[in-house]
Design an enzyme around this catalytic site. Structure first.
Site, PDB file in Angstrom:
ATOM      1  CB  THR A  42     -33.238  -1.009  -4.489  1.00  9.49           C
ATOM      2  OG1 THR A  42     -33.038  -2.259  -5.133  1.00  9.49           O
ATOM      3  CG2 THR A  42     -34.011  -0.087  -5.405  1.00  9.49           C
ATOM      4  CE  LYS A 195     -38.674  -7.635  -2.547  1.00 14.85           C
ATOM      5  NZ  LYS A 195     -37.377  -7.343  -3.175  1.00 14.85           N
TER       6      LYS A 195
HETATM    7  C1  SIN Z   1     -31.287  -5.795  -2.798  1.00 14.15           C
HETATM    8  O1  SIN Z   1     -31.930  -6.491  -2.020  1.00 14.15           O
HETATM    9  O2  SIN Z   1     -30.194  -5.299  -2.511  1.00 14.15           O
HETATM   10  C2  SIN Z   1     -31.820  -5.504  -4.163  1.00 14.15           C
HETATM   11  C3  SIN Z   1     -33.283  -5.328  -4.188  1.00 14.15           C
HETATM   12  C4  SIN Z   1     -33.795  -4.196  -3.367  1.00 14.15           C
HETATM   13  O3  SIN Z   1     -33.123  -3.558  -2.565  1.00 14.15           O
HETATM   14  O4  SIN Z   1     -35.003  -3.911  -3.534  1.00 14.15           O
END
Ligand code: SIN
Length: 359
Positions: A42, A195
């Site tokens: 992200t 997380k």
């Molecule tokens: C990912 O893990 O690539 C998508 C979610 C994020 O980065 O928060």
């Protein structure tokens, strides 16, 4: 003023001038040299509008743009970037892990690299961080960073996270602390962080144990250090590894009869991490499948789906009788990483249990 005084004055002026030149020439070299390895996520994501914080596209912005979007980086480090992958991290592979680990080791062996920042999706960031924590062979800082909002969003968290990650990677005090994770003003140990919330910027936490430190303005402040062995202290070496042994995670739930344990065994898993209920409990109905796995040489680690806490050895299962390994306080996804690396060394369950107490 006599001639002697004039000469003295001229010599002093020349000295001051040459010192000034020397300092000016030295100044840029005082900044640490930080390499940014980009993998996607992200933090490299883009949405359709500034209010798009779900349903955006992850992993589209290249590393050069991530760096040029934060011109302030040039004031705190000599930064250069490399694109290792461009993926959303739920699609992370063991091949990329090995490639990344080898590149990190190569770069950190260079005198002209002081630290590394890895931009990463948050979904599996904790896994990559723990993997690197176990296989990086340097005390220089390695910092994983991500963001919960794409770069196009109002109040995007990526630029500040990246800026701080670069400061952290260039901070002397960050050396020897293992691989770290930096988001939301908070510095966590790669081994301990997870997380915890699907969609908030304060998602990364180290349950029970807490963070290593925090940022106050541009200043990282450390309060503690993880005592588990990491980086240069581990016995794991990826130099000649081309793949990792297959280890599957099997989730326990009410009514589970061991179907997924059989599936993992039949698929050729060398190890299974059992994400048990409570303190790593295994249901009665699962035992035939577990015993079949053990008979086929599969190494079984007991972890818990709870998300935090220690698995008591010989507590909820007779680990000595079955030859299970208790995962200590590693959650299932972290236990899987340690088991994969342990299986590159041995299948002796006593030895593997020792590794789970040590790392
Ligand atoms: C990912 O893990 O690539 C998508 C979610 C994020 O980065 O928060």
């Amino acid at each position: 003023m006599n001639r002697k005084m004039i000469l003295c004055f001229v010599v002093m002026c020349l000295l001051a001038f040459s010192l000034q030149i020397a300092f000016a020439a030295e100044a840029p070299n005082k900044l640490p040299n930080i390499k940014i390895l980009a993998t996607g996520g992200t933090i490299a994501g883009a949405g359709v509008t500034s209010t798009t914080t779900v349903g955006y596209t992850a992993a589209v912005t290249p590393v050069g743009k991530l760096i040029s979007n934060v011109p302030e980086l040039a004031k705190v480090a000599n930064v250069s970037g490399e694109q290792v992958s461009q993926i959303a991290s739920e699609s992370m592979t063991m091949e990329i892990w090995l490639q990344l680990a080898k590149r990190v080791n190569q770069l950190l062996a260079q005198d002209d690299v002081d630290g590394i920042v890895i931009t990463h999706g948050t979904d599996t960031l904790e896994e990559t961080a723990y993997f690197l924590d176990l296989v990086v062979k340097s005390e220089k800082p390695v910092v994983l960073v991500g963001s919960m909002r794409p770069g196009t969003a109002m109040s995007a968290d990526g630029p500040l996270n990246l800026y701080r990650a670069v400061i952290l990677a260039g901070t002397k005090e960050a050396a020897g602390k293992g691989v770290m994770v930096m988001l939301n003003d908070t510095i966590n140990a790669g081994r301990e962080v997870t997380k915890t919330i699907t969609d908030r910027v304060d998602t990364f936490q180290a349950p029970i144990i807490g963070a290593l430190g925090v940022f106050t303005g541009d200043q990282p402040v450390f309060y503690r250090k993880s005592l588990r062995k990491n980086t240069t202290e581990t016995e794991f070496d990826v130099t000649n590894l081309k793949s990792l042994p297959r280890v599957d995670i099997v989730y326990h739930y009410a009514g589970n009869a061991g179907t997924m344990i059989d599936a993992a065994t039949n698929a050729g898993a060398k190890g299974i991490v059992h994400a048990g209920t409570g303190d790593g409990s295994i249901g009665k109905q699962e035992y035939p499948a577990i015993e079949n796995a053990l008979k086929n040489g599969v190494v079984v680690v007991r972890s818990a789906r709870v998300g935090s806490g220690i698995i008591a050895r010989n507590g909820e299962a007779d680990d000595d009788k079955y030859g299970f390994i208790a995962s200590d306080n590693l959650n299932p996804q972290k236990a899987r990483i340690l088991l994969m690396l342990a299986l590159t060394k041995t299948t002796d369950v006593k030895e593997i249990q020792r590794m789970f107490w040590e790392y």
